[in-house]
Write a protein that holds these residues in place. Structure first.
Motif, PDB file in Angstrom:
ATOM      1  N   ILE A 418       0.843  -1.208   0.000  1.00 35.17           N
ATOM      2  CA  ILE A 418       0.000   0.000   0.000  1.00 35.17           C
ATOM      3  C   ILE A 418       0.875   1.254   0.000  1.00 35.17           C
ATOM      4  O   ILE A 418       0.618   2.213  -0.736  1.00 35.17           O
ATOM      5  CB  ILE A 418      -0.941   0.000   1.225  1.00 35.17           C
ATOM      6  CG1 ILE A 418      -1.888  -1.204   1.161  1.00 35.17           C
ATOM      7  CG2 ILE A 418      -1.749   1.297   1.273  1.00 35.17           C
ATOM      8  CD1 ILE A 418      -2.739  -1.382   2.412  1.00 35.17           C
ATOM      9  N   VAL A 419       1.922   1.242   0.826  1.00 36.14           N
ATOM     10  CA  VAL A 419       2.817   2.408   0.930  1.00 36.14           C
ATOM     11  C   VAL A 419       3.464   2.700  -0.427  1.00 36.14           C
ATOM     12  O   VAL A 419       3.666   3.867  -0.804  1.00 36.14           O
ATOM     13  CB  VAL A 419       3.897   2.172   2.008  1.00 36.14           C
ATOM     14  CG1 VAL A 419       4.976   3.247   1.942  1.00 36.14           C
ATOM     15  CG2 VAL A 419       3.258   2.159   3.393  1.00 36.14           C
ATOM     16  N   ALA A 420       3.770   1.640  -1.180  1.00 33.40           N
ATOM     17  CA  ALA A 420       4.399   1.823  -2.494  1.00 33.40           C
ATOM     18  C   ALA A 420       3.514   2.629  -3.433  1.00 33.40           C
ATOM     19  O   ALA A 420       4.010   3.323  -4.327  1.00 33.40           O
ATOM     20  CB  ALA A 420       4.726   0.462  -3.114  1.00 33.40           C
ATOM     21  N   GLY A 421       2.191   2.565  -3.240  1.00 29.15           N
ATOM     22  CA  GLY A 421       1.275   3.314  -4.097  1.00 29.15           C
ATOM     23  C   GLY A 421       0.810   4.621  -3.497  1.00 29.15           C
ATOM     24  O   GLY A 421       0.097   5.388  -4.151  1.00 29.15           O
ATOM     25  N   ALA A 422       1.190   4.883  -2.248  1.00 28.27           N
ATOM     26  CA  ALA A 422       0.759   6.110  -1.570  1.00 28.27           C
ATOM     27  C   ALA A 422       1.714   7.262  -1.858  1.00 28.27           C
ATOM     28  O   ALA A 422       2.801   7.077  -2.399  1.00 28.27           O
ATOM     29  CB  ALA A 422       0.677   5.850  -0.068  1.00 28.27           C
ATOM     30  N   LYS A 423       1.289   8.462  -1.473  1.00 31.50           N
ATOM     31  CA  LYS A 423       2.150   9.640  -1.609  1.00 31.50           C
ATOM     32  C   LYS A 423       2.926   9.813  -0.297  1.00 31.50           C
ATOM     33  O   LYS A 423       2.343  10.157   0.735  1.00 31.50           O
ATOM     34  CB  LYS A 423       1.302  10.874  -1.888  1.00 31.50           C
ATOM     35  CG  LYS A 423       0.563  10.798  -3.230  1.00 31.50           C
ATOM     36  CD  LYS A 423      -0.353  11.990  -3.438  1.00 31.50           C
ATOM     37  CE  LYS A 423      -1.087  11.878  -4.775  1.00 31.50           C
ATOM     38  NZ  LYS A 423      -2.074  12.983  -4.948  1.00 31.50           N
ATOM     39  N   VAL A 424       4.215   9.546  -0.363  1.00 39.98           N
ATOM     40  CA  VAL A 424       5.046   9.568   0.841  1.00 39.98           C
ATOM     41  C   VAL A 424       6.045  10.715   0.766  1.00 39.98           C
ATOM     42  O   VAL A 424       6.797  10.832  -0.206  1.00 39.98           O
ATOM     43  CB  VAL A 424       5.798   8.239   1.020  1.00 39.98           C
ATOM     44  CG1 VAL A 424       6.635   8.271   2.296  1.00 39.98           C
ATOM     45  CG2 VAL A 424       4.820   7.074   1.071  1.00 39.98           C
ATOM     46  N   ILE A 425       6.023  11.568   1.770  1.00 38.45           N
ATOM     47  CA  ILE A 425       6.947  12.702   1.840  1.00 38.45           C
ATOM     48  C   ILE A 425       7.941  12.443   2.965  1.00 38.45           C
ATOM     49  O   ILE A 425       7.553  12.147   4.093  1.00 38.45           O
ATOM     50  CB  ILE A 425       6.190  14.017   2.106  1.00 38.45           C
ATOM     51  CG1 ILE A 425       5.185  14.297   0.982  1.00 38.45           C
ATOM     52  CG2 ILE A 425       7.167  15.170   2.254  1.00 38.45           C
ATOM     53  CD1 ILE A 425       4.280  15.482   1.250  1.00 38.45           C
TER      54      ILE A 425
END
Length: 444
Positions: A418-425
């Protein structure tokens, strides 16, 4: 065979399954035909025993197997056709089970809660902040000082100096109970660090202030739970002679210290420490990121929950927290523990997130590899030194333990998906800021 729906309310389902006497008889006949070639009986050649004789001798025994096969087959067909996935093992009970007799139809009632339809998660709508901490020179130096402290040496104090907490005293001692020496209660030239709590409670405290040459009678009482039953709870006197008093001297922070810890030199040791610290920071940062993700998922997706799953989870939470509050209670003879509203709310969150992550993982075809399972078993086996092989064999035979080891690996892989597809700053923060974020997790 007939399957009739009797309840369809929310996630609750109930059905009546009827297996006719003729169908049961056909199943028994099928099993007899299957077994006939291997059966030997006096007066007949192997495989040539008539079915009528086989049925007379083995029919009653096979009837139960045939009944189970028929019901299992009906349930499988039902789930294949409806697409239902039961949240827990379906409850199955036989109608008129006590009065049923051969030649009658078999009627069973099956009930379960179906897993709810779970909406898709749009990972692109999830925004996360990843805390990044670099290992500073100060962090490395602090870790080096701790290593030097752990590698400390002890040097004799000045003549006549009194022993302090943290000093090492070298002693001869003889222990007695009721005036009689006991086995294992005597030693010579024993090096004891005061304050290490390696001896019976109260022993070390009575040596603080002693000098070389002093004769000290140490009076203690063995704990009630002491390993040697003949000493448990007994008062004892240890006649101690102080032969040396030494103070701790931290090791020098140099190449020699580095070699003690397996590094080529001090620079290499500093590099290893920096890597280890940053690995620790990444682990802590991931815990904060994961909690933030789960909080967002909990708010993004709502669906009906199987009541029995929530009840079971709430009961488990209540039981676990009760034992944490009563660490002295090791058994389970404590009566019923009623879950509170807070337990139920937490249970709903856990069940919701558990079902959601399981569904995301199923659709994404996330799997736990054999290699990952082996690593998990190895990690757990280290907790049982000398019994690693026995632990491996225990895990191989225990499906429940295998699932307990597999579940967190699966969950972490789904989180990564899921994190791989999320917007992570990424956000650079200090070690203290990261520590505060971790402490905040415990308060939630």
């Amino acid at each position: 065979m007939q399957v009739t729906e009797t309840l369809n309310e929310g996630l609750k389902r109930a059905y009546t399954i009827t297996v006719t006497a003729a169908e049961l008889d056909a199943k028994v006949q099928e099993k007899l035909v299957e077994a006939q070639p291997e059966i030997e009986m006096k007066g007949f050649r192997k495989g040539k025993v008539p079915l009528a004789i086989l049925k007379k001798q083995f029919g009653q025994r096979l009837l139960g197997d045939a009944m189970q096969d028929a019901i299992d087959g009906a349930m499988k067909d039902h789930f294949d056709k409806t697409g239902d996935r039961p949240a827990l093992q379906p409850e199955v009970k036989m109608v008129d089970g006590e009065t049923w007799s051969e030649g009658k139809d078999v009627v069973v009632e099956m009930s379960y809660e179906a897993l709810p339809p779970i909406p898709d998660v749009d990972a692109g709508k999830i925004k996360l902040e990843k805390l990044v901490v670099k290992a500073s020179d100060a962090d490395v130096e602090e870790a080096l000082k701790n290593l030097a402290s752990n590698a400390q040496n002890f040097e004799d104090r000045k003549k006549g100096a009194k022993a302090k907490d943290g000093d090492q005293v070298v002693i001869d001692f003889k222990g007695s109970v009721d005036g009689e020496l006991f086995d294992g209660g005597s030693a010579e030239d024993y090096a004891l660090v005061l304050g290490s709590k390696s001896f019976i409670p109260g022993f070390e405290d009575q040596l603080v202030g002693a000098k070389v040459g002093d004769e000290v009678s140490v009076n203690v009482t063995f704990p009630e739970e002491y390993g040697a039953k003949h000493l448990a709870g007994k008062a004892a006197v240890f006649a101690c002679t102080i032969k040396a008093v030494k103070e701790a001297k931290p090791a020098e922070i140099d190449d020699e210290l580095a070699k003690k810890y397996g590094a080529e030199d001090l620079a290499a040791l500093k590099g290893q420490i920096a890597e280890r610290l940053e690995a620790e920071y990444k682990g802590a940062s991931r815990a904060v990121l994961k909690r933030a993700l789960l909080d967002q998922l909990d708010g993004l997706v709502k669906f009906d929950l199987p009541a029995r799953l929530v009840e079971a989870e709430a009961a488990q939470i209540a039981h676990q927290l009760w034992h944490e509050e009563h660490p002295e209670e090791h058994g389970h003879n404590h009566g019923s523990i009623e879950p509170t509203d807070e337990h139920k709310t937490l249970a709903e969150r856990r069940v919701r997130l558990g079902l959601l992550l399981a569904e995301v993982g199923r659709k994404a075809e996330v799997t736990v590899t054999d290699a990952e399972m082996t690593q998990a078993v190895l990690a757990q086996a280290r907790n049982y030194p000398g019994q690693e092989r026995a632990y491996f064999e225990f895990v191989q035979k225990n499906q429940q333990v295998q699932q307990q080891l597999r579940a967190p690996i699966f969950e972490d892989k789904v989180v990564d998906h899921i994190v791989a597809g999320a917007k992570v700053i990424e956000k650079d923060v200090s070690k203290d800021d990261l520590q505060k974020a971790i402490e905040a997790l415990d308060e939630m």
